[in-house]
Design a protein around this motif. Structure first.
Motif, short mmCIF file in Angstrom:
data_model
loop_
_atom_site.label_atom_id
_atom_site.label_comp_id
_atom_site.label_asym_id
_atom_site.label_seq_id
_atom_site.Cartn_x
_atom_site.Cartn_y
_atom_site.Cartn_z
N GLY A 131 -10.28 -5.31 10.23
CA GLY A 131 -9.80 -4.00 9.79
C GLY A 131 -10.93 -3.18 9.19
O GLY A 131 -12.03 -3.67 9.04
N TYR A 180 0.84 -1.21 0.00
CA TYR A 180 0.00 0.00 0.00
C TYR A 180 0.88 1.25 0.00
O TYR A 180 2.08 1.18 0.29
CB TYR A 180 -0.91 0.00 1.23
CG TYR A 180 -2.09 -0.94 1.12
CD1 TYR A 180 -3.19 -0.63 0.33
CD2 TYR A 180 -2.10 -2.16 1.80
CE1 TYR A 180 -4.28 -1.49 0.22
CE2 TYR A 180 -3.18 -3.03 1.71
CZ TYR A 180 -4.27 -2.69 0.91
OH TYR A 180 -5.34 -3.54 0.81
N THR A 183 1.08 3.44 2.04
CA THR A 183 1.66 3.67 3.35
C THR A 183 3.00 2.95 3.53
O THR A 183 3.66 3.13 4.54
CB THR A 183 0.72 3.11 4.43
OG1 THR A 183 0.43 1.75 4.09
CG2 THR A 183 -0.59 3.88 4.49
N PRO A 214 -5.32 -14.16 11.00
CA PRO A 214 -5.65 -13.07 11.93
C PRO A 214 -6.00 -11.79 11.20
O PRO A 214 -5.71 -11.63 10.02
CB PRO A 214 -4.37 -12.90 12.76
CG PRO A 214 -3.29 -13.52 11.97
CD PRO A 214 -3.92 -14.59 11.12
N SER A 215 -6.63 -10.89 11.90
CA SER A 215 -6.94 -9.59 11.34
C SER A 215 -5.65 -8.93 10.89
O SER A 215 -4.64 -8.96 11.59
CB SER A 215 -7.64 -8.75 12.41
OG SER A 215 -7.97 -7.51 11.88
N GLY A 216 -5.66 -8.38 9.69
CA GLY A 216 -4.47 -7.74 9.15
C GLY A 216 -3.57 -8.68 8.37
O GLY A 216 -2.54 -8.26 7.84
N ALA A 217 -3.96 -9.97 8.26
CA ALA A 217 -3.12 -10.95 7.56
C ALA A 217 -3.10 -10.72 6.05
O ALA A 217 -2.19 -11.19 5.36
CB ALA A 217 -3.60 -12.37 7.84
N GLY A 218 -4.12 -10.00 5.55
CA GLY A 218 -4.15 -9.73 4.11
C GLY A 218 -5.29 -10.44 3.37
O GLY A 218 -5.31 -10.46 2.14
N LYS A 219 -6.25 -11.00 4.11
CA LYS A 219 -7.35 -11.75 3.48
C LYS A 219 -8.18 -10.85 2.56
O LYS A 219 -8.44 -11.20 1.41
CB LYS A 219 -8.27 -12.36 4.56
CG LYS A 219 -7.54 -13.24 5.56
CD LYS A 219 -8.49 -13.86 6.58
CE LYS A 219 -9.19 -12.88 7.50
NZ LYS A 219 -8.27 -12.09 8.37
N SER A 220 -8.58 -9.70 3.08
CA SER A 220 -9.40 -8.80 2.25
C SER A 220 -8.58 -8.26 1.09
O SER A 220 -9.07 -8.15 -0.04
CB SER A 220 -9.94 -7.63 3.08
OG SER A 220 -10.82 -8.11 4.07
N THR A 221 -7.33 -7.94 1.35
CA THR A 221 -6.45 -7.45 0.27
C THR A 221 -6.35 -8.50 -0.83
O THR A 221 -6.45 -8.18 -2.01
CB THR A 221 -5.05 -7.12 0.83
OG1 THR A 221 -5.19 -6.12 1.85
CG2 THR A 221 -4.13 -6.60 -0.26
N ALA A 245 -10.93 -2.02 6.20
CA ALA A 245 -10.94 -2.16 4.73
C ALA A 245 -12.29 -2.69 4.23
O ALA A 245 -12.80 -2.23 3.22
CB ALA A 245 -9.82 -3.08 4.28
N GLU A 246 -12.88 -3.64 4.97
CA GLU A 246 -14.18 -4.22 4.59
C GLU A 246 -15.21 -3.13 4.42
O GLU A 246 -15.91 -3.03 3.44
CB GLU A 246 -14.76 -5.13 5.69
CG GLU A 246 -14.24 -6.53 5.68
CD GLU A 246 -13.04 -6.67 6.56
OE1 GLU A 246 -12.93 -5.88 7.51
OE2 GLU A 246 -12.21 -7.53 6.29
N ALA A 282 1.05 -5.89 2.28
CA ALA A 282 -0.04 -6.71 2.79
C ALA A 282 -0.04 -8.12 2.20
O ALA A 282 -0.57 -9.05 2.78
CB ALA A 282 -1.38 -6.03 2.53
N GLU A 303 3.16 -0.31 3.62
CA GLU A 303 2.88 -1.60 4.23
C GLU A 303 2.67 -2.68 3.16
O GLU A 303 1.86 -2.52 2.25
CB GLU A 303 1.62 -1.49 5.06
CG GLU A 303 1.26 -2.80 5.71
CD GLU A 303 0.48 -2.56 6.98
OE1 GLU A 303 0.22 -3.54 7.67
OE2 GLU A 303 0.15 -1.39 7.29
N1 LIG Z 1 -6.30 0.88 2.12
C1 LIG Z 1 -5.24 0.53 2.85
N2 LIG Z 1 -4.16 1.35 2.96
C2 LIG Z 1 -3.09 0.99 3.68
N3 LIG Z 1 -2.97 -0.20 4.33
C3 LIG Z 1 -4.00 -1.04 4.25
C4 LIG Z 1 -5.20 -0.73 3.51
N4 LIG Z 1 -6.05 -1.78 3.60
C5 LIG Z 1 -5.42 -2.70 4.36
N5 LIG Z 1 -4.20 -2.26 4.77
C6 LIG Z 1 -3.22 -2.99 5.60
O1 LIG Z 1 -2.89 -4.19 4.94
C7 LIG Z 1 -2.82 -5.26 5.87
C8 LIG Z 1 -3.82 -6.34 5.47
O2 LIG Z 1 -5.13 -5.86 5.67
P1 LIG Z 1 -6.43 -6.67 5.24
O3 LIG Z 1 -6.24 -7.16 3.86
O4 LIG Z 1 -7.60 -5.82 5.54
O5 LIG Z 1 -6.35 -7.91 6.24
P2 LIG Z 1 -7.48 -8.88 6.77
O6 LIG Z 1 -8.64 -8.82 5.81
O7 LIG Z 1 -6.85 -10.23 6.82
O8 LIG Z 1 -7.87 -8.39 8.13
C9 LIG Z 1 -3.11 -4.67 7.23
O9 LIG Z 1 -1.90 -4.44 7.89
C10 LIG Z 1 -3.82 -3.38 6.92
O10 LIG Z 1 -3.55 -2.41 7.90
#
Ligand SMILES: Nc1ncnc2c1ncn2[C@@H]1O[C@H](COP(=O)(O)OP(=O)(O)O)[C@@H](O)[C@H]1O
Ligand SMILES: [Mg+2]
Length: 273
Positions: A253, A11, A13, A36-43, A255-256, A17, A15
């Motif tokens: 997170g 991202y 930022t 776990p939350s933040g693992a990158g599932k949604s990404t 993001a959802e 993912a 980070e």
């Molecule tokens: N839009 C975004 N901008 C910056 N970082 C993001 C964004 N969306 C997710 N992240 C980061 O990417 C990592 C994976 O997030 P995410 O895919 O939401 O994980 P999960 O769905 O497994 O909880 C996390 O560390 C989150 O903070």
């Protein structure tokens, strides 16, 4: 059917993912993505339909690399992928029927969506889908009059209305009570099985994943650390995925929420055009 090759996402930022995720999903397979939350599932699932732009890697749906497409081609190819969200992303002020029909928007010409005139065949099919998800008697109710479980049934029917070849499902039961969660998961997996429809289901509830998924992939910090059958998910495997931390305490997170809202805005904009 779906082949991800060395898919990575960093991202803005800074980070990262996803790190070089390579994954094959054959036709008809129902795959649960845990971690776990933040693992990158949604990404991961958003990189597949490019709600999130991958930084590198391939996303092959059949023989089309979605990661390479320009805007117009991407719009066409996205119809092949149905998406179901935790927060349903329904248009509240529209009826159940209209929400299901909005799944056809990618196929209906602008003038028709402006007049909200859908072809009779679409309407017939929408009724059949509402029947399949157990909502035939609620077709004319407004979406905001439904319970959480009913709303997710609408979400499922809407995704199916676009006749997808692949379903991406992000925490479908995270807002539901345990009994309703099981009902929704059963419905979703039965429908996928009936249609031979492959699905990737992000799910943080491990017992639910074990009960309903055919294959489990565990993500940790953007990397695949487990890939196997549900009954291979031992305590040791879970510790590898979740670490020793209290993973129940972790929160989803935001993001959802953002993606569900963006999807709802798109649908409202399309209806208002
Ligand atoms: N839009 C975004 N901008 C910056 N970082 C993001 C964004 N969306 C997710 N992240 C980061 O990417 C990592 C994976 O997030 P995410 O895919 O939401 O994980 P999960 O769905 O497994 O909880 C996390 O560390 C989150 O903070
Ligand atoms: Mg998530």
């Amino acid at each position: 059917m779906l082949h991800l090759e060395q898919l990575s996402k960093t991202y803005k930022t800074g980070e990262t993912a996803l790190h070089d995720v390579t994954l094959d999903v054959p036709k008809g397979q129902i795959l649960g993505l845990i971690g776990p939350s933040g693992a990158g599932k949604s990404t991961l699932i958003r990189c597949i339909n490019r709600l999130v732009e991958p930084s590198s890697g391939k996303v092959l749906l059949g023989d089309v690399d979605l990661a390479k497409l320009g805007k117009a081609d991407l719009r066409r190819q996205r119809r092949r992928i149905g998406m179901i969200f935790q927060e349903y992303a329904l248009v509240e002020r529209l009826t159940v029927m209209e929400n299901v029909l909005s799944g056809r928007l990618g196929y209906v010409p602008f003038w028709r969506s402006f007049l909200r005139k859908y072809p009779p065949a679409d309407i017939q099919r929408a009724y059949a889908l509402l029947d399949r998800v157990g909502l035939i008697d609620h077709a004319d109710k407004r979406a905001d009059a439904l319970s959480g479980g009913q709303r997710q049934r609408v979400g499922i029917a809407r995704a199916l209305a676009q006749d997808p070849e692949l379903l991406l499902v992000d925490e479908p039961t995270a807002s539901l009570d345990p009994k309703t969660s099981r009902q929704i998961m059963r419905l979703l997996t039965e429908i996928c099985t009936e249609r031979g429809l492959p699905a990737i289901v992000n799910i943080h509830d491990v017992p639910l994943a074990q009960q309903f998924m055919q294959r489990i992939v565990g993500l940790r910090a953007g990397r695949v650390v487990f890939d196997g059958a549900p009954d291979a998910l031992t305590e040791a495997a879970l510790t590898q995925i979740y670490g020793e931390e209290d993973w129940n305490a972790m929160r989803a997170g935001d993001a959802e929420q953002a993606a569900a809202e963006a999807d709802a805005r798109d649908r409202i904009a399309a209806l208002a055009k």
